[in-house]
Design an enzyme around this catalytic site. Structure first.
Site, PDB file in Angstrom:
ATOM      1  N   GLY A   1      -8.170  -0.956  54.155  1.00  0.00           N
ATOM      2  CA  GLY A   1      -9.357  -1.317  55.093  1.00  0.00           C
ATOM      3  C   GLY A   1      -8.788  -1.653  56.362  1.00  0.00           C
ATOM      4  O   GLY A   1      -7.671  -1.729  56.918  1.00  0.00           O
TER       5      GLY A   1
ATOM      6  N   TYR B   1     -25.446 -10.088  51.733  1.00  0.00           N
ATOM      7  CA  TYR B   1     -24.411  -9.611  52.612  1.00  0.00           C
ATOM      8  C   TYR B   1     -24.789 -10.380  54.089  1.00  0.00           C
ATOM      9  O   TYR B   1     -23.758 -11.124  54.509  1.00  0.00           O
ATOM     10  CB  TYR B   1     -24.112  -8.329  52.962  1.00  0.00           C
ATOM     11  CG  TYR B   1     -23.086  -7.730  53.810  1.00  0.00           C
ATOM     12  CD1 TYR B   1     -21.864  -8.133  53.434  1.00  0.00           C
ATOM     13  CD2 TYR B   1     -23.611  -7.310  54.962  1.00  0.00           C
ATOM     14  CE1 TYR B   1     -20.801  -7.824  54.152  1.00  0.00           C
ATOM     15  CE2 TYR B   1     -22.613  -6.949  55.813  1.00  0.00           C
ATOM     16  CZ  TYR B   1     -21.115  -7.235  55.447  1.00  0.00           C
ATOM     17  OH  TYR B   1     -20.024  -6.848  56.300  1.00  0.00           O
TER      18      TYR B   1
HETATM   19  N1  LIG Z   1     -16.790  -1.472  57.198  1.00  0.00           N
HETATM   20  C1  LIG Z   1     -17.723  -1.890  58.122  1.00  0.00           C
HETATM   21  O1  LIG Z   1     -18.333  -0.978  58.576  1.00  0.00           O
HETATM   22  C2  LIG Z   1     -17.553  -3.323  58.259  1.00  0.00           C
HETATM   23  C3  LIG Z   1     -18.658  -3.775  59.395  1.00  0.00           C
HETATM   24  C4  LIG Z   1     -18.655  -5.105  59.716  1.00  0.00           C
HETATM   25  C5  LIG Z   1     -17.902  -5.926  59.102  1.00  0.00           C
HETATM   26  N2  LIG Z   1     -17.211  -5.480  58.374  1.00  0.00           N
HETATM   27  C6  LIG Z   1     -16.298  -6.744  57.594  1.00  0.00           C
HETATM   28  O2  LIG Z   1     -14.931  -6.354  57.432  1.00  0.00           O
HETATM   29  C7  LIG Z   1     -14.147  -7.034  56.736  1.00  0.00           C
HETATM   30  C8  LIG Z   1     -13.036  -5.779  55.862  1.00  0.00           C
HETATM   31  O3  LIG Z   1     -14.044  -4.837  55.482  1.00  0.00           O
HETATM   32  P1  LIG Z   1     -13.324  -3.366  55.014  1.00  0.00           P
HETATM   33  O4  LIG Z   1     -14.420  -2.578  55.728  1.00  0.00           O
HETATM   34  O5  LIG Z   1     -12.022  -3.268  55.506  1.00  0.00           O
HETATM   35  O6  LIG Z   1     -13.313  -3.457  53.397  1.00  0.00           O
HETATM   36  P2  LIG Z   1     -12.458  -2.886  52.369  1.00  0.00           P
HETATM   37  O7  LIG Z   1     -11.660  -1.576  52.737  1.00  0.00           O
HETATM   38  O8  LIG Z   1     -13.499  -2.544  51.179  1.00  0.00           O
HETATM   39  O9  LIG Z   1     -11.261  -4.201  52.116  1.00  0.00           O
HETATM   40  C9  LIG Z   1     -11.783  -5.138  51.803  1.00  0.00           C
HETATM   41  C10 LIG Z   1     -10.558  -6.186  51.594  1.00  0.00           C
HETATM   42  O10 LIG Z   1     -11.063  -7.324  50.958  1.00  0.00           O
HETATM   43  C11 LIG Z   1     -10.137  -7.608  49.710  1.00  0.00           C
HETATM   44  N3  LIG Z   1     -11.342  -8.182  48.859  1.00  0.00           N
HETATM   45  C12 LIG Z   1     -12.584  -7.809  48.568  1.00  0.00           C
HETATM   46  N4  LIG Z   1     -12.863  -8.562  47.640  1.00  0.00           N
HETATM   47  C13 LIG Z   1     -12.128  -9.524  47.281  1.00  0.00           C
HETATM   48  C14 LIG Z   1     -12.039 -10.550  46.427  1.00  0.00           C
HETATM   49  N5  LIG Z   1     -12.843 -10.956  45.384  1.00  0.00           N
HETATM   50  N6  LIG Z   1     -11.054 -11.497  46.448  1.00  0.00           N
HETATM   51  C15 LIG Z   1      -9.831 -11.178  47.438  1.00  0.00           C
HETATM   52  N7  LIG Z   1      -9.845 -10.028  48.186  1.00  0.00           N
HETATM   53  C16 LIG Z   1     -10.795  -9.245  48.163  1.00  0.00           C
HETATM   54  C17 LIG Z   1      -9.847  -6.328  49.383  1.00  0.00           C
HETATM   55  O11 LIG Z   1      -8.617  -6.495  48.595  1.00  0.00           O
HETATM   56  P3  LIG Z   1      -8.428  -6.110  46.977  1.00  0.00           P
HETATM   57  O12 LIG Z   1      -9.074  -4.816  46.646  1.00  0.00           O
HETATM   58  O13 LIG Z   1      -6.968  -6.068  47.060  1.00  0.00           O
HETATM   59  O14 LIG Z   1      -8.997  -7.111  46.365  1.00  0.00           O
HETATM   60  C18 LIG Z   1      -9.612  -5.526  50.679  1.00  0.00           C
HETATM   61  O15 LIG Z   1      -7.990  -5.955  50.940  1.00  0.00           O
HETATM   62  C19 LIG Z   1     -15.077  -7.634  55.728  1.00  0.00           C
HETATM   63  O16 LIG Z   1     -15.219  -8.825  55.696  1.00  0.00           O
HETATM   64  C20 LIG Z   1     -16.433  -6.953  56.047  1.00  0.00           C
HETATM   65  O17 LIG Z   1     -17.680  -7.700  55.740  1.00  0.00           O
HETATM   66  C21 LIG Z   1     -16.873  -4.208  57.689  1.00  0.00           C
END
Ligand SMILES: NC(=O)c1ccc[n+]([C@@H]2O[C@H](COP(=O)([O-])OP(=O)(O)OC[C@H]3O[C@@H](n4cnc5c(N)ncnc54)[C@H](OP(=O)(O)O)[C@@H]3O)[C@@H](O)[C@H]2O)c1
Length: 307
Positions: free
Chosen positions: A30, A181
């Site tokens: 991500g 969240y």
């Molecule tokens: N996508 C959106 O639209 C959006 C919007 C606003 C904010 N955000 C924020 O952006 C950030 C990244 O999100 P993303 O969209 O890139 O999500 P993603 O693709 O699901 O990636 C999440 C990352 O966090 C790690 N992770 C998740 N749970 C974990 C745990 N219990 N322990 C350790 N590592 C963990 C995962 O690693 P592993 O799977 O290897 O554990 C992965 O590398 C988050 O903080 C999210 O709240 C996202």
């Protein structure tokens, strides 16, 4: 059409980070992965983190192909002991200059872990414990490079709908879903602002990365993107995972924000956060509660200047 790289979108493609060590949590996939790759292309030594060792190895390999030095650290953020160990392992091997608190997600039915709401543990308490565990290192960046260390915390526009009830958190209530969240994302902003008030040798800023259907995050959201955009308070519009890394890369690397602290950013520009995020009483109580539940030793908890 050529999709701009995050460092191009952030206007930092010419910045040289070859003497810096950056730690990007949740960089096995991500937005975090794209952030790590961009900072690696700028020359930084990159510490990759996540739970999935295979994806971690793949990210390290991709970084090595760009010529960057990288290593992978595994830790489950649902386990606060593992987070404390992670901080100790990183401290023993590196001097971190920039910490990007990116790991996190949307957990529909999260339950509790160690008597605390799961979403809050992964999205707020874990980055809190990790940041405080690395503060001495980050504070040393001024001595090493003449500019402060940086803590960059990935929040979300969802913080605007967040409500935090410390009594319910303390009682071990589980929130889950969207309310859990958005509360955890409000906690990210309150933490970033409170940390900025408590430390002066490290900057602390936070950001909304964009609305990113292509990352793992939206695979867990059980309603359509349009509804999510409405909840974010946004006109429906989406970013690619790569575009969404730009603001994290900007705050981690841009010289013009080297001394900026206590601010919220969206699309590489400062924006006003929700009014609740300026509630200093709540920020202080949340900070103290977080220090208590994460077991950060008293001498490692930065105090407010007036304390
Ligand atoms: N996508 C959106 O639209 C959006 C919007 C606003 C904010 N955000 C924020 O952006 C950030 C990244 O999100 P993303 O969209 O890139 O999500 P993603 O693709 O699901 O990636 C999440 C990352 O966090 C790690 N992770 C998740 N749970 C974990 C745990 N219990 N322990 C350790 N590592 C963990 C995962 O690693 P592993 O799977 O290897 O554990 C992965 O590398 C988050 O903080 C999210 O709240 C996202």
């Amino acid at each position: 059409m050529h999709e701009r790289l995050p460092e191009e979108r952030a206007g930092v493609a010419d910045v040289d980070l070859s003497d810096r060590t950056v730690f990007v949590t949740g960089s096995t996939s991500g937005i975090g992965r794209e952030t790590a790759l961009a900072l690696g292309r700028l020359g930084a030594t990159v510490l990759v983190h996540g739970r999935d060792r295979e994806k971690g190895r793949a990210t390290v390999d991709a970084l090595s192909e760009t010529g960057a030095t990288a290593s992978f650290y595994a830790a489950d953020f649902a386990d606060l002991d593992a987070v404390r160990e992670l901080a100790a392992r990183v401290r023993a091997a590196h001097s971190v200059d920039v910490l990007v608190n990116n790991a996190g997600g949307y957990f529909p039915r999260s339950g509790t872990v160690g008597g605390l709401d799961y979403t809050f543990v992964v999205n707020h308490f874990a980055p809190f414990a990790l940041t405080l565990g690395l503060l001495d290192d980050l504070g040393g960046a001024s001595r090493r490079h003449g500019t402060p260390g940086r803590v960059v915390t990935v929040s979300s526009e969802a913080h605007r709908g967040g409500r935090i009830d410390l009594n319910r958190l303390r009682a071990g209530d589980s929130f889950g879903g969207w309310s859990g969240y958005s509360a955890s994302k409000l906690a990210n902003v309150l933490f970033a602002f409170e940390l900025a008030r408590r430390v002066d040798d490290t900057t602390s800023n936070c950001l909304h990365p964009g609305v990113v259907p292509g990352s793992g995050f939206f695979r867990a959201v059980p309603f359509p993107l349009e509804a999510a955009s409405g909840l974010f308070g946004l006109v429906p519009g989406v970013d690619t995972v790569r575009e969404a890394a730009a603001t994290s890369v900007y705050l981690a690397a841009a010289p013009e924000v080297a001394d900026t602290t206590g601010a919220y950013f969206d699309d590489c520009a400062e924006r006003r956060a929700a009014r609740t995020a300026s509630d200093r009483g709540l920020a202080r109580r949340l900070f103290e509660f977080s220090a208590e539940v994460t077991g950060v030793p008293g001498d490692r908890v930065p105090t407010l200047p007036t304390d």
